[in-house]
Design a protein around this motif. Sequence first.
Motif, PDB file in Angstrom:
ATOM      1  N   VAL A  85       0.854  -1.208   0.000  1.00 33.74           N
ATOM      2  CA  VAL A  85       0.000   0.000   0.000  1.00 33.74           C
ATOM      3  C   VAL A  85       0.883   1.248   0.000  1.00 33.74           C
ATOM      4  CG1 VAL A  85      -1.733   1.295   1.319  1.00 33.74           C
ATOM      5  CG2 VAL A  85      -1.936  -1.177   1.117  1.00 33.74           C
ATOM      6  N   ALA A  86       1.899   1.233   0.883  1.00 39.25           N
ATOM      7  CA  ALA A  86       2.807   2.387   0.971  1.00 39.25           C
ATOM      8  C   ALA A  86       3.512   2.611  -0.363  1.00 39.25           C
ATOM      9  CB  ALA A  86       3.829   2.162   2.073  1.00 39.25           C
ATOM     10  N   SER A  87       3.860   1.489  -0.997  1.00 36.55           N
ATOM     11  CA  SER A  87       4.555   1.553  -2.290  1.00 36.55           C
ATOM     12  C   SER A  87       3.665   2.189  -3.356  1.00 36.55           C
ATOM     13  CB  SER A  87       4.942   0.128  -2.679  1.00 36.55           C
ATOM     14  OG  SER A  87       5.809   0.145  -3.754  1.00 36.55           O
ATOM     15  N   ALA A  88       2.368   1.837  -3.310  1.00 42.56           N
ATOM     16  CA  ALA A  88       1.422   2.369  -4.301  1.00 42.56           C
ATOM     17  C   ALA A  88       1.125   3.845  -4.036  1.00 42.56           C
ATOM     18  CB  ALA A  88       0.133   1.550  -4.255  1.00 42.56           C
ATOM     19  N   LEU A  89       1.081   4.254  -2.772  1.00 47.43           N
ATOM     20  CA  LEU A  89       0.715   5.630  -2.430  1.00 47.43           C
ATOM     21  C   LEU A  89       1.889   6.606  -2.572  1.00 47.43           C
ATOM     22  CD1 LEU A  89      -1.561   5.061   0.712  1.00 47.43           C
ATOM     23  CD2 LEU A  89      -2.288   5.649  -1.598  1.00 47.43           C
ATOM     24  N   THR A  90       3.073   6.136  -2.236  1.00 48.18           N
ATOM     25  CA  THR A  90       4.237   7.038  -2.327  1.00 48.18           C
ATOM     26  C   THR A  90       5.175   6.542  -3.431  1.00 48.18           C
ATOM     27  OG1 THR A  90       5.358   5.828  -0.571  1.00 48.18           O
ATOM     28  CG2 THR A  90       4.071   7.744   0.105  1.00 48.18           C
ATOM     29  N   ARG A  91       6.457   6.390  -3.098  1.00 45.98           N
ATOM     30  CA  ARG A  91       7.386   5.858  -4.101  1.00 45.98           C
ATOM     31  C   ARG A  91       7.414   4.339  -4.010  1.00 45.98           C
ATOM     32  NH1 ARG A  91      12.489   8.740  -1.424  1.00 45.98           N
ATOM     33  NH2 ARG A  91      11.537   7.950   0.447  1.00 45.98           N
ATOM     34  N   PRO A  92       7.706   3.671  -5.117  1.00 47.67           N
ATOM     35  CA  PRO A  92       7.776   2.209  -5.064  1.00 47.67           C
ATOM     36  C   PRO A  92       8.943   1.756  -4.174  1.00 47.67           C
ATOM     37  CG  PRO A  92       7.800   2.976  -7.340  1.00 47.67           C
ATOM     38  CD  PRO A  92       7.937   4.185  -6.479  1.00 47.67           C
ATOM     39  N   VAL A  93       8.676   0.715  -3.367  1.00 43.85           N
ATOM     40  CA  VAL A  93       9.722   0.175  -2.490  1.00 43.85           C
ATOM     41  C   VAL A  93      10.547  -0.821  -3.296  1.00 43.85           C
ATOM     42  CG1 VAL A  93      10.186  -1.079  -0.332  1.00 43.85           C
ATOM     43  CG2 VAL A  93       8.196   0.417  -0.503  1.00 43.85           C
TER      44      VAL A  93
END
Lengths: 139, 157
Positions: A85-93
């Motif tokens: 989710v974090a990857s989709a919302l901000t920068r890709p991990v």
Amino acid sequence: MTERIKQYLGDLFCVYTIISVAGAVVNLIAGTKTSNENVLVMFLICAAATFVLHLHRLFDGVSPLVMIIIQYLAACILIGVILLVASALTRPVTLKGLLEYYRSFTIPYIILAGLYYYRVFSETRKQEELIREIQDMER
Amino acid sequence: MKLNLYEIKNVSEEHADIYYAGMRPVIKQLIDTAKSERPVLQGRPADEDQDDGTEVILDPANIYYLDHIDRRLFAYTRDGVFRLMNTLSSCEEMLWNYGFVRVSKSNLINIYKVRQLKPDVNMRVYAFFDNGERICVNRSYRKSFGEYLRKMRRMQG
């Protein structure tokens, strides 16, 4: 239910404070900095891990070792979802970042599981001594 | 404990004086005995072949542990297994001073009969008894079990 939520929040705040302070100390020593996204992800991971650990009553039927493994796997899955989710919302991990996250979660988990293991053994030894003393005094 | 017994043939009322330093479980047990309130459990052999309908009086001191299975309560002794008519919680309350402590949802164990307390590699803690049987001390009851032991130890001075 309300009592459980209060207990959960209390534990979460304690855990996050300890991790946050420890992170700040590590950053000071290593001369590194952390981003706002990292802080938020760290909080979400703390929330997920504390939630999983709070489910320990569901595993009363299984041995503590199995419980620790199940909880670790459940926490890994939850963290995976959070990172996606974090990857989709901000920068890709990146893959390296993903492994770093898992490593920084796994190491304290293993240390704490080891401590728990030690505590079970030492507590049992103390309780056995108490039983011996009680039995001896009754004779 | 020193015990003095005096036989007086023409005593009007039999009585017992107890001098104690603290109200320990053993003193409470003596009081119960003097008042004829010492708890006894009535049971019948769990094995139906041995059950002839007569009730057996069980002394708590002879019981290793109590087990609640399928809404039935069983007492495990050296002489065999007996079915009790009491509930587990009433036994827990009644036998507190006699060394019985709850270690799981369905078990009360007699700490005076515990030979060893040992965790296995899976971190499950077991209480082993003189008769070779073992009962798991459930994780949820471990704290109260420890508190019970500390309290008993304190009360014994």
